[in-house]
Design an enzyme around this catalytic site. Structure first.
Site, PDB file in Angstrom:
ATOM      1  N   GLY A  11     -15.383 -10.461   2.079  1.00 15.58           N
ATOM      2  CA  GLY A  11     -13.420  -9.710   3.208  1.00 15.58           C
ATOM      3  C   GLY A  11     -14.132  -8.633   3.620  1.00 15.58           C
ATOM      4  CB  SER A  13     -15.051  -9.479   8.836  1.00 10.78           C
ATOM      5  OG  SER A  13     -14.374 -10.046   8.603  1.00 10.78           O
ATOM      6  N   GLY A  14     -13.398  -6.972   7.406  1.00 14.33           N
ATOM      7  CA  GLY A  14     -11.648  -6.686   6.958  1.00 14.33           C
ATOM      8  C   GLY A  14     -11.957  -5.064   7.192  1.00 14.33           C
ATOM      9  CG  LEU A  15      -8.379  -1.412   6.327  1.00 14.35           C
ATOM     10  CD1 LEU A  15      -8.531  -0.263   7.792  1.00 14.35           C
ATOM     11  CD2 LEU A  15      -7.058  -1.269   6.172  1.00 14.35           C
ATOM     12  CE1 TYR A 135      -1.149  -7.215  -2.046  1.00 10.19           C
ATOM     13  CE2 TYR A 135      -2.542  -9.326  -1.100  1.00 10.19           C
ATOM     14  CZ  TYR A 135      -2.498  -7.990  -2.109  1.00 10.19           C
ATOM     15  OH  TYR A 135      -3.436  -6.618  -1.626  1.00 10.19           O
ATOM     16  N   PRO A 162      -6.178   0.401  -5.120  1.00 10.75           N
ATOM     17  CG  PRO A 162      -6.645  -0.006  -2.982  1.00 10.75           C
ATOM     18  CD  PRO A 162      -6.507  -0.534  -4.708  1.00 10.75           C
ATOM     19  CG  ASN A 164       0.680   1.675   1.002  1.00  9.87           C
ATOM     20  OD1 ASN A 164       1.312   1.158   0.263  1.00  9.87           O
ATOM     21  ND2 ASN A 164       1.687   0.599   1.837  1.00  9.87           N
ATOM     22  CG  HIS A 178      -0.501  -2.902   5.681  1.00  9.80           C
ATOM     23  ND1 HIS A 178      -1.489  -4.169   5.733  1.00  9.80           N
ATOM     24  CD2 HIS A 178       0.373  -3.777   4.157  1.00  9.80           C
ATOM     25  CE1 HIS A 178      -1.579  -4.815   4.114  1.00  9.80           C
ATOM     26  NE2 HIS A 178      -0.972  -4.222   4.197  1.00  9.80           N
ATOM     27  CG  ASP A 269      14.628   1.082   4.679  1.00  6.31           C
ATOM     28  OD1 ASP A 269      15.496   1.943   3.654  1.00  6.31           O
ATOM     29  OD2 ASP A 269      13.605   1.656   5.328  1.00  6.31           O
TER      30      ASP A 269
HETATM   31  O1  GFB Z   1       2.702  -0.864   5.630  1.00  6.17           O
HETATM   32  P1  GFB Z   1       4.299  -1.920   4.441  1.00  6.17           P
HETATM   33  O2  GFB Z   1       4.061  -3.090   5.709  1.00  6.17           O
HETATM   34  O3  GFB Z   1       3.986  -1.901   3.539  1.00  6.17           O
HETATM   35  O4  GFB Z   1       5.151  -0.602   5.108  1.00  6.17           O
HETATM   36  P2  GFB Z   1       5.042  -1.627   1.641  1.00  6.17           P
HETATM   37  C1  GFB Z   1       6.433  -1.187   4.505  1.00  6.17           C
HETATM   38  C2  GFB Z   1       7.409  -0.276   5.187  1.00  6.17           C
HETATM   39  O5  GFB Z   1       6.951   0.657   6.939  1.00  6.17           O
HETATM   40  C3  GFB Z   1       8.937  -0.283   5.192  1.00  6.17           C
HETATM   41  C4  GFB Z   1       8.900   0.359   7.122  1.00  6.17           C
HETATM   42  O6  GFB Z   1       9.376   0.462   4.556  1.00  6.17           O
HETATM   43  C5  GFB Z   1       9.319  -0.835   6.438  1.00  6.17           C
HETATM   44  O7  GFB Z   1      10.990  -0.433   6.496  1.00  6.17           O
HETATM   45  N1  GFB Z   1       8.093   0.259   8.200  1.00  6.17           N
HETATM   46  C6  GFB Z   1       8.395   0.644  10.209  1.00  6.17           C
HETATM   47  C7  GFB Z   1       7.103  -1.054   9.259  1.00  6.17           C
HETATM   48  N2  GFB Z   1       7.955   0.177  11.353  1.00  6.17           N
HETATM   49  C8  GFB Z   1       7.315  -0.922  10.186  1.00  6.17           C
HETATM   50  C9  GFB Z   1       6.465  -2.001  11.127  1.00  6.17           C
HETATM   51  O8  GFB Z   1       5.903  -1.622  11.917  1.00  6.17           O
HETATM   52  N3  GFB Z   1       5.364  -2.906  10.431  1.00  6.17           N
HETATM   53  C10 GFB Z   1       5.327  -2.205   9.226  1.00  6.17           C
HETATM   54  N4  GFB Z   1       5.047  -3.184   8.489  1.00  6.17           N
HETATM   55  N5  GFB Z   1       6.538  -1.433   8.824  1.00  6.17           N
HETATM   56  C11 GFB Z   1       3.008  -3.427   1.206  1.00  6.17           C
HETATM   57  C12 GFB Z   1       3.518  -4.974   0.382  1.00  6.17           C
HETATM   58  O9  GFB Z   1       4.260  -2.644   1.309  1.00  6.17           O
HETATM   59  O10 GFB Z   1       2.117  -2.663   0.805  1.00  6.17           O
HETATM   60  C13 GFB Z   1       1.992  -5.703   0.319  1.00  6.17           C
HETATM   61  O11 GFB Z   1       4.272  -5.666   0.733  1.00  6.17           O
HETATM   62  C14 GFB Z   1       1.018  -4.705   0.360  1.00  6.17           C
HETATM   63  O12 GFB Z   1       1.627  -6.399  -0.298  1.00  6.17           O
HETATM   64  C15 GFB Z   1       1.034  -3.591   0.905  1.00  6.17           C
HETATM   65  O13 GFB Z   1       0.614  -4.357  -0.918  1.00  6.17           O
HETATM   66  C16 GFB Z   1       0.151  -2.896   0.435  1.00  6.17           C
HETATM   67  O14 GFB Z   1       3.999  -0.523   0.846  1.00  6.17           O
HETATM   68  O15 GFB Z   1       6.457  -1.629   1.904  1.00  6.17           O
END
Ligand code: GFB
Length: 317
Positions: A11, A13-15, A135, A162, A164, A178, A269
């Site tokens: 992985g 080439s990813g973040l 996941y 880690p 986020n 994300h 959320d």
């Molecule tokens: O990074 P994220 O998608 O994942 O963040 P999680 C989600 C939060 O950001 C939620 C808000 O509270 C969403 O309502 N949010 C607001 C948004 N606008 C946006 C948007 O445009 N895109 C996204 N994606 N969110 C993930 C896990 O959870 O964390 C994965 O599902 C992994 O498996 C990752 O562990 C690190 O922090 O909620």
């Protein structure tokens, strides 16, 4: 005469892979390239790669990843694809007698119903949040696989957890990304097209965010010096937890967006918080300097603006 360390990064080439490559190439301090180390950054890690490079060490980052909304849609794919990827890499590492594998989990693996702050001992203490259980269980099993490889063969396979992650080379797809890359891209398009900037959810959930280049330095330290099979949380402190609204405000500031900005509370959320302790990490690296959140967001916004054409944007208009 010390044998050369041959390190492959799956992985690559990813973040996080790109951040490790950046640190190895650019850091002149304790985390940069060391003599006697050969680093290979891969997109696909198969048997042929192990045969070609005969790695002594592996940083295993390859995975099906995504933000809340992608996790909500594809729970079986997140479970099955990651189970298959992890078994392939760990068992091939076993067959090629790799000295050490460092795999990447995430704080979403921890139980949803828990006490705070979360620490490493809680990893198997109950179901993860429903939004990403596919996941989370696949990633939790890496810890179980590591313990089984150690028990049966004495292998020193370990893992890091880690919080986020964000930074250059992220995935900016509007649906699958994300929150930080998703909001950077949305705010950029709102400014460019003169349209409203809409943040999903209430903006209230709390998260700890680690800058990919800080995480990269910690991965390199774990590869070289961390000697446990048990996982270690790699995170900023609990006091650095921010709300999704704080994140959006910071992105609006560094993109210089002055248009209408609102929250779509019809959108999920997800988990309210997953506050993690970094006490174990600080017990090893008490003076580790994390990049300030604002500075890291500014660098990430600048990277996106300078690399928009080649960034993973999912090609929106
Ligand atoms: O990074 P994220 O998608 O994942 O963040 P999680 C989600 C939060 O950001 C939620 C808000 O509270 C969403 O309502 N949010 C607001 C948004 N606008 C946006 C948007 O445009 N895109 C996204 N994606 N969110 C993930 C896990 O959870 O964390 C994965 O599902 C992994 O498996 C990752 O562990 C690190 O922090 O909620």
């Amino acid at each position: 005469m010390t044998t050369e360390k041959v390190i492959i990064v799956t992985g690559g080439s990813g973040l996080v892979g790109k951040a490790i490559e950046w640190v190895i190439e650019n850091d002149n301090g304790r985390f940069g390239r060391k003599d006697g180390e050969k680093w290979i950054f891969l997109t696909k890690a198969t048997r042929a790669i192990f045969e070609k490079y005969k790695p002594t060490h592996v940083i295993h980052l390859a995975a099906l990843v995504g933000g809340l909304f992608k996790n909500l849609k594809y729970k079986l794919d997140f479970l099955r694809d990651n189970l298959l990827i992890n078994d392939n890499v760990l068992h091939t590492a076993h067959e090629y007698k790799v000295e050490k594998v460092v795999s990447c989990l995430s704080t979403c693996v921890f139980p949803d119903k828990t006490t705070y702050p979360i620490d490493e001992t809680m990893i198997h203490n109950g179901p993860p949040h429903h939004s990403n259980f596919g996941y989370a269980y696949a990633k939790r099993l890496i810890d179980t696989q590591n313990k089984a490889y150690f028990d049966q063969f004495g292998h020193r396979f370990t893992s890091v957890i880690p919080t986020n992650v964000f930074g250059p080379h992220d995935n900016y797809d509007l649906q699958d990304s994300h929150v930080i890359p998703g909001l950077i891209h949305k705010c950029y398009l709102a400014k460019k097209n003169g349209t409203p900037f809409v943040v999903a959810g209430t903006g209230k959930p709390l998260r700890q965010f680690i800058y990919s280049r800080d995480l990269a330095k910690l991965f390199i330290w774990v590869l070289r010096e961390y000697d446990q099979i048990d996982p270690i949380i790699l995170s900023v402190g609990e006091k650095d937890e921010v709300s999704i609204k704080d994140v959006a405000d910071t992105i609006v500031k560094y993109l210089g967006f002055g248009g209408s900005y609102s929250f779509d509370t019809t959108k999920a959320d997800g988990q309210f918080k997953k506050t993690a302790s970094n006490a174990k990490l600080l017990s090893y690296l008490p003076d580790f300097e994390f990049t300030q959140f604002d500075v890291a967001i500014q660098e990430s916004v600048n990277w996106f603006l300078e690399n928009y054409d080649k960034a993973r944007t999912g090609n929106p208009t």
